[in-house]
Design a protein around this motif. Structure first.
Motif: not given
Length: 135
Positions: A102-117
């Motif tokens: 929601x905050x930044x569509x371009x940067x975090x669109x493909x972020x996986x839930x496992x990439x979150x520290x």
């Protein structure tokens, strides 16, 4: 914090139920021993009584049955708590991912839930084991 408190309450309830069951077994043992001593081993017609069947082996089997029952309940409880902790972590990771999108569509669109520290979304700690009789 709420799930951790709930886990502690459930563990304490199980310990109290286990202690109550042990007290019931001790009471049953005392009643059997007293009835054997007071009434004797012979009935009126000279045959041996049913009370003679009570012995230490039967008492130990009662105690073992109670221990087995509560060990099984403890195992189920710990497995359920670990499952709840993992499910809560997964839901929080998804919410975190959605908020990032929601905050930044371009940067975090493909972020996986496992990439979150794990620093941002810690897993609720669940004890691997606990004593049913902490005395």
């Amino acid at each position: 914090m709420k799930i951790r408190l709930y886990n502690i309450v459930v563990m304490t309830e199980n310990m109290e139920k286990h202690n109550r069951s042990l007290l019931m077994i001790m009471y049953r043992n005392a009643v059997c021993l007293i009835s054997c001593c007071v009434f004797g081993s012979q009935s009126d017609d000279g045959k041996t009584s049913v009370r003679d069947r009570f012995n230490a082996r039967q008492f130990m089997s009662w105690l073992q049955d109670v221990d087995d029952k509560f060990d099984k309940l403890k195992t189920c409880l710990l497995m359920r708590q670990q499952h709840e902790a993992a499910a809560l972590n997964a839901v929080q990771r998804l919410e975190w991912q959605l908020k990032l999108q929601e905050l930044d569509l371009a940067t975090y669109k493909s972020t996986s839930i496992f990439e979150i520290p794990e620093f941002y979304i810690p897993l609720v700690e669940v004890n691997d084991d606990f004593d049913l009789t902490p005395i």
